[in-house]
Design a protein around this motif. Structure first.
Motif, PDB file in Angstrom:
ATOM      1  N   GLU A 193       0.828  -1.208   0.000  1.00  0.00           N
ATOM      2  CA  GLU A 193       0.000   0.000   0.000  1.00  0.00           C
ATOM      3  C   GLU A 193       0.865   1.263   0.000  1.00  0.00           C
ATOM      4  OE1 GLU A 193      -3.276   0.448  -0.054  1.00  0.00           O
ATOM      5  OE2 GLU A 193      -4.141  -1.510   0.396  1.00  0.00           O
ATOM      6  N   GLN A 194       2.042   1.167   0.599  1.00  0.00           N
ATOM      7  CA  GLN A 194       2.890   2.344   0.780  1.00  0.00           C
ATOM      8  C   GLN A 194       4.010   2.439  -0.250  1.00  0.00           C
ATOM      9  OE1 GLN A 194       4.051   2.362   4.945  1.00  0.00           O
ATOM     10  NE2 GLN A 194       1.945   2.712   5.619  1.00  0.00           N
ATOM     11  N   ALA A 195       3.884   1.677  -1.345  1.00  0.00           N
ATOM     12  CA  ALA A 195       4.959   1.602  -2.341  1.00  0.00           C
ATOM     13  C   ALA A 195       4.772   2.531  -3.533  1.00  0.00           C
ATOM     14  CB  ALA A 195       5.079   0.159  -2.853  1.00  0.00           C
ATOM     15  N   LEU A 196       3.678   3.292  -3.575  1.00  0.00           N
ATOM     16  CA  LEU A 196       3.343   4.042  -4.786  1.00  0.00           C
ATOM     17  C   LEU A 196       3.982   5.423  -4.770  1.00  0.00           C
ATOM     18  CD1 LEU A 196      -0.408   3.018  -5.136  1.00  0.00           C
ATOM     19  CD2 LEU A 196       1.668   1.739  -5.699  1.00  0.00           C
ATOM     20  N   VAL A 197       5.267   5.452  -5.021  1.00  0.00           N
ATOM     21  CA  VAL A 197       6.050   6.684  -4.908  1.00  0.00           C
ATOM     22  C   VAL A 197       5.650   7.714  -5.961  1.00  0.00           C
ATOM     23  CG1 VAL A 197       8.384   7.637  -5.073  1.00  0.00           C
ATOM     24  CG2 VAL A 197       7.985   5.486  -3.858  1.00  0.00           C
ATOM     25  N   PHE A 198       5.412   7.266  -7.191  1.00  0.00           N
ATOM     26  CA  PHE A 198       5.212   8.210  -8.298  1.00  0.00           C
ATOM     27  C   PHE A 198       3.744   8.423  -8.660  1.00  0.00           C
ATOM     28  CE2 PHE A 198       9.474   6.280  -9.298  1.00  0.00           C
ATOM     29  CZ  PHE A 198      10.195   7.351  -8.796  1.00  0.00           C
ATOM     30  N   GLY A 199       2.856   7.588  -8.174  1.00  0.00           N
ATOM     31  CA  GLY A 199       1.438   7.813  -8.392  1.00  0.00           C
ATOM     32  C   GLY A 199       0.954   7.413  -9.772  1.00  0.00           C
ATOM     33  N   HIS A 200      -0.219   7.918 -10.123  1.00  0.00           N
ATOM     34  CA  HIS A 200      -0.910   7.559 -11.360  1.00  0.00           C
ATOM     35  C   HIS A 200      -0.042   7.908 -12.570  1.00  0.00           C
ATOM     36  CE1 HIS A 200      -3.954   7.081 -14.364  1.00  0.00           C
ATOM     37  NE2 HIS A 200      -4.957   7.035 -13.514  1.00  0.00           N
ATOM     38  N   PRO A 222      -4.985   4.752  19.350  1.00  0.00           N
ATOM     39  CA  PRO A 222      -4.032   3.751  18.869  1.00  0.00           C
ATOM     40  C   PRO A 222      -3.325   4.189  17.591  1.00  0.00           C
ATOM     41  CG  PRO A 222      -6.291   3.068  18.435  1.00  0.00           C
ATOM     42  CD  PRO A 222      -6.368   4.280  19.300  1.00  0.00           C
ATOM     43  N   LEU A 223      -2.147   3.606  17.356  1.00  0.00           N
ATOM     44  CA  LEU A 223      -1.394   3.886  16.140  1.00  0.00           C
ATOM     45  C   LEU A 223      -2.070   3.238  14.940  1.00  0.00           C
ATOM     46  CD1 LEU A 223       2.268   3.351  17.382  1.00  0.00           C
ATOM     47  CD2 LEU A 223       1.206   5.534  16.771  1.00  0.00           C
ATOM     48  N   VAL A 224      -2.040   3.946  13.813  1.00  0.00           N
ATOM     49  CA  VAL A 224      -2.592   3.432  12.565  1.00  0.00           C
ATOM     50  C   VAL A 224      -1.601   3.695  11.438  1.00  0.00           C
ATOM     51  CG1 VAL A 224      -5.001   3.716  13.263  1.00  0.00           C
ATOM     52  CG2 VAL A 224      -3.814   5.604  12.097  1.00  0.00           C
ATOM     53  N   SER A 225      -1.798   2.990  10.332  1.00  0.00           N
ATOM     54  CA  SER A 225      -0.941   3.138   9.146  1.00  0.00           C
ATOM     55  C   SER A 225      -1.810   3.531   7.961  1.00  0.00           C
ATOM     56  CB  SER A 225      -0.218   1.830   8.839  1.00  0.00           C
ATOM     57  OG  SER A 225       0.596   1.429   9.917  1.00  0.00           O
ATOM     58  N   PRO A 226      -1.425   4.579   7.225  1.00  0.00           N
ATOM     59  CA  PRO A 226      -2.219   4.973   6.059  1.00  0.00           C
ATOM     60  C   PRO A 226      -2.044   3.998   4.906  1.00  0.00           C
ATOM     61  CG  PRO A 226      -0.252   6.329   6.208  1.00  0.00           C
ATOM     62  CD  PRO A 226      -0.259   5.462   7.433  1.00  0.00           C
ATOM     63  N   THR A 227      -3.124   3.736   4.184  1.00  0.00           N
ATOM     64  CA  THR A 227      -3.061   2.933   2.966  1.00  0.00           C
ATOM     65  C   THR A 227      -2.920   3.867   1.772  1.00  0.00           C
ATOM     66  OG1 THR A 227      -5.469   2.901   2.740  1.00  0.00           O
ATOM     67  CG2 THR A 227      -4.462   1.158   4.074  1.00  0.00           C
ATOM     68  N   SER A 228      -2.961   3.316   0.576  1.00  0.00           N
ATOM     69  CA  SER A 228      -2.586   4.090  -0.610  1.00  0.00           C
ATOM     70  C   SER A 228      -3.472   5.300  -0.855  1.00  0.00           C
ATOM     71  CB  SER A 228      -2.603   3.190  -1.848  1.00  0.00           C
ATOM     72  OG  SER A 228      -3.902   2.700  -2.105  1.00  0.00           O
TER      73      SER A 228
END
Length: 535
Positions: free
Chosen positions: A137-144, A234-240
């Protein structure tokens, strides 16, 4: 035409920005005007009266090698994103356009470039999460890849990088308590009560800390009355999507409103979308049961309820949070959910490597055929048999990989983009605005399915799978995909317009450059025709 090339160096952020805008110009500006010419290994195009060239690979995905160039006085010179913005603006406000200007456009492209640079700086000093799904989910560095400003978002980098999936952010929710007489909720929201404890006479309302900052002035009168700030949660992690987060401790995803423009839209849960998510979850349960009986690898993420505060429309929408199932809850044991967009990453673009890479390389044709067989047939069945329009684009589909890295399950998500074909469902009794938001006519629904599934999704995955095999492998991939589509068409009785698709009818490609230039809502985006690789 093959004269001197004057070299230059550029940053990864500049290269990504330039490549995305150039693809938009090929698809939406030069292409429809007959000003694109293949000249292998280059594609030539004319934009704003200037001849440009780019070395390409990946077929319709238009992946680029090296820096695009412009012809100036007999020499090819490196093109910059700023120069291409000016050329594109000339076309978009020229005599063949409507003449309207957009003084925001250049700034949005530049902001997207700076956002990519900030993301790359942050990723250099952070570690990806151990959870493989979250890492994808967090790998999309450059986007669309076909958007002029894919990473533009409101706020300065010091603010938004704290909440960005691409920077491997992890942050605490903010917990509010809403007095029960001011509570707005529908459906099953029991997952929210596992996040903390509310005082007597109140219910827990988690909030995104960025959104609370944006709503600060509107919230002030309610705090200490109908709302109580309970502090960090609580701690959360953002998705894409940025605004949807994963609360690992509660085993659930939470989709927040976020009054921030990301790509084309301000990401807010409108009141009718809150109600619509619950309505669709109820209606689609039996439908997905039937589809899953035919295609056992089919999964979906329910959105069973929402909660907010009934303090006027602004705060009802601004504080609204939708509960969404976690993919770990729906995938089979031993199957790892991975975001489809992470499987489509360009291995030569300078970002993360695509997931599933080893299995792709071992048997690219077999991997791809399995992938298409898992993802595509249920989408077609949902549309033709059940009158349901999915948006199966790269960020709305998770693919379950088995221990060998082979695709076994397809997980469809995001009910905001899911629609019902008008006239095929009884919507009597729903508020008119909710019913309107839940429906597409058949023609519009089919265009959305074809764009998301073929243009946005399978075209990009095919380009990654064929990265080392070249054009001949790419042709083999599409022959295999066509066989999968043809088999499903036969099973369905070849309903129109599916035979047209197999016969080579042009595909509808969403006009992201046009909608951004027009400053229109994403729902108003038009399409441009592109070549159909199934032909």
């Amino acid at each position: 035409m093959h004269g001197l090339v004057l070299g230059a160096t550029s940053s990864p952020a500049e290269e990504a920005t330039l490549a995305a805008l150039l693809r938009c110009c090929v698809r939406e500006v030069a292409g429809p005007r007959g000003l694109v010419w293949p000249a292998p290994p280059y594609v030539l195009l004319r934009v704003g009266g200037t001849l440009l060239r780019a070395r390409t690979r990946g077929g319709a995905a238009l992946r680029l090698d090296g820096t695009p160039e412009r012809l100036e006085q007999g020499a090819w010179r490196p093109l910059t994103s700023g120069e291409l913005v000016r050329l594109a603006e000339t076309e978009l406000r020229g005599p063949r356009a409507d003449g309207a200007a957009n003084e925001e456009f250049a700034g949005q492209v530049a902001a997207s470039r700076e956002a990519v640079a900030a993301i790359l700086r942050a990723r250099a000093v952070t570690e990806p999460p151990a959870d493989p799904w979250l890492a994808s989910e967090q790998a999309l560095v450059f986007g669309h890849p076909f958007h002029p400003s894919p990473k533009a978002r409101s706020g300065d980098a010091d603010e938004w990088t704290r909440y960005a999936p691409e920077t491997h952010a992890r942050f605490p929710l903010r917990l509010l308590a809403v007095r029960e007489d001011a509570l707005a909720e529908e459906g099953d929201v029991s997952a929210l009560d596992a996040l903390g404890e509310a005082p007597a006479g109140h219910r827990l309302l988690p909030a995104h800390p960025w959104q609370l900052d944006l709503l600060r002035d509107r919230l002030r009168p309610a705090l200490g009355g109908a709302l109580t700030d309970l502090g960090p949660g609580p701690l959360v992690s953002p998705t894409s999507s940025v605004r949807t987060v994963y609360a690992a401790g509660a085993g659930t995803c939470l989709k927040f409103s976020l009054d921030v423009r990301i790509t084309n839209c301000v990401r807010k849960n409108a009141w009718y979308e809150l109600a619509g998510a619950v309505e669709l979850t109820s209606r689609l349960g039996p439908v997905f049961d039937e589809v899953g009986a035919v295609f056992p690898g089919t999964r979906w993420l329910r959105e069973p309820g929402y909660r907010s505060a009934a303090l006027g429309t602004g705060l009802l929408e601004g504080l609204g949070v939708i509960v969404r199932e976690s993919p770990w809850r729906v995938c089979s044991p031993g199957v790892v959910p991975v975001l489809a967009a992470a499987l489509a990453l360009d291995p030569a673009a300078g970002g993360p490597a695509p997931y599933g890479n080893d299995a792709m390389e071992r048997d690219p044709l077999g991997w791809w055929t399995t992938y298409v067989s898992v993802v595509a047939p249920p989408v077609l069945d949902l549309f033709f048999t059940h009158g349901v329009v999915l948006e199966p684009h790269l960020q709305n589909v998770l693919v379950g990989l088995d221990p060998d890295g082979l695709p076994r399950e397809a997980v469809f998500r995001d009910l905001e983009g899911t629609k019902l074909v008008a006239g095929r469902h009884d919507l009597a009794g729903l508020p008119p605005r909710v019913a309107e938001a839940l429906t597409y006519d058949a023609e519009r629904g089919w265009a959305r399915v074809v764009y998301c599934l073929l243009v946005n999704h399978l075209t990009e995955v095919a380009a990654t799978v064929a990265a080392r095999g070249g054009d001949e492998l790419l042709r083999e991939l599409w022959r295999a995909a066509r066989a999968v589509f043809a088999a499903e068409a036969d099973r369905l009785g070849r309903p129109l317009p599916l035979p047209d698709l197999l016969a080579g009818a042009p595909l509808p490609a969403k006009a992201n450059l046009g909608v951004r230039w027009a400053r229109a809502a994403d729902r108003a985006a038009g399409y441009v025709p592109i070549a159909n690789p199934l032909a």
